[in-house]
Design an enzyme around this catalytic site. Sequence first.
Site: not given
Length: 442
Positions: A97, A125, A170, A172, A322, A349, A353, A399
């Site tokens: 991502g 996503r 975010s 990102q 994360d 994610k 998650r 993860r």
Amino acid sequence: MSKFLLINKKILRFNKKISVSGDKSLSIRWVLLASQAIGKSKGYNLLMSEDVLAALEAVKKLGIKVKVQKNHCEIHGNGVNGFKYKKNLILNARNSGTLGRLILGLLIKSPQKIKLIGDKSLSTRDFSRITLPLEKFGANFNYKTKNRLPLTILGSQSTKGIKYLENKGSAQCKSSVMFAALNASGTTSIKAKKSRNHTELLFKYLKIPIQIKKTKKYDFISVKQPKKIKAFNYQIPGDISSSAFFMVLTTLADNSELLIKNVNINPSRTGIIIILKKMGAKILLKNKRNYRGEKIADILIKSSSKIKAINCPPELNSSAIDEFLVIFLVAAKAKGISYFKDVSELNQKESPRLNWGSKILNMMGVKTELTKNSIKIYGQPNLKIKRLITIRNYLKDHRIFMMSTIAALTCGGRWIIHDKDSINTSFPSFLKIINKISNKSL
Ligand code: S3P
């Protein structure tokens, strides 16, 4: 190599010193920024995982010379907007991502259509969170399926700075817009909810015109187009998100101690340390130092026999974004009921998650109460798993694999964890380090 991991014994006490591989966020940012610099940049301790290899592959396809040497990586940039490529270019962000979203920021001037694709997980996503602000700069996007990869981008030659409110926390989104600002005339002003600030620190170090005002909840960032970016060498520090698995392993193991060397402890990433400490973990930061605006330390962790539940302050969510899967694991062994709220982003994610965390705890026999944006975990300090737990079909979320491994090593039971190769996304040496700590071969 077998495709699954079988664990049926808890880890025995250990006292070890390790280092983890380079930080993923910084590795991808170094690759992308070095591609915008003029001349040869060298990156040391670059994370050689699939996400970062995808970043190297992407800039290569955009006409940038890349050389992977024995102990470093070289990138020969052509300056801002210096990409050269043929028609019908396809870039593959694979599982990443961060790569998919950040690289679009660098393409808002692309004179030809570029297609961006990703793997199965990335294609589930949301990309509108980044294509909406990038459209405001003047770039054009086309989706086959609404807001999901694959997409095509066609840039504009008259890109102008924008005003942007980033309200999800975010990094990102914030970083993609900051990258786009390198290619836009005038000033780009961002009001951003707190999130990791590696891009800001790199911009400052590279003397890209940037101003930052901080308030409690938001950062106000303004970026102006730089005249040029000089090539730069960078030593990537160890990844705190990779370290988190070992912090939790040690916390939950019996009478053990672990020193993790050279970890990036940027305060926008240390939610895991604050949260674990609040829950009673024994963590000490040693040998603290600064590197180009980033903070680095060695982390000493000792096992803790008294773990208590937490009502996790939501203002810590972004700095531990994360790490929640392993934090949930600690909550599963804590005394009392832990509560995590405003965590809906976890379902955005590599896999959903929040749902997966709850599902795995339930398989372990731990009760949870799950909503769309919160989870309550009913801790069991004496948790002993007897049953067989099989983890599969989790969109190869690296993860989830690593959290399950740590759960198996600290809570007992018999675990079969599928898709061993999922760790290659972010942490290919994960199992090697587990073997070093446990003196066994998994
Ligand atoms: C990252 C930001 C976070 C994080 C991801 C890496 C980055 O994502 O989950 O693993 O390097 O900027 P969001 O910005 O979507 O929260």
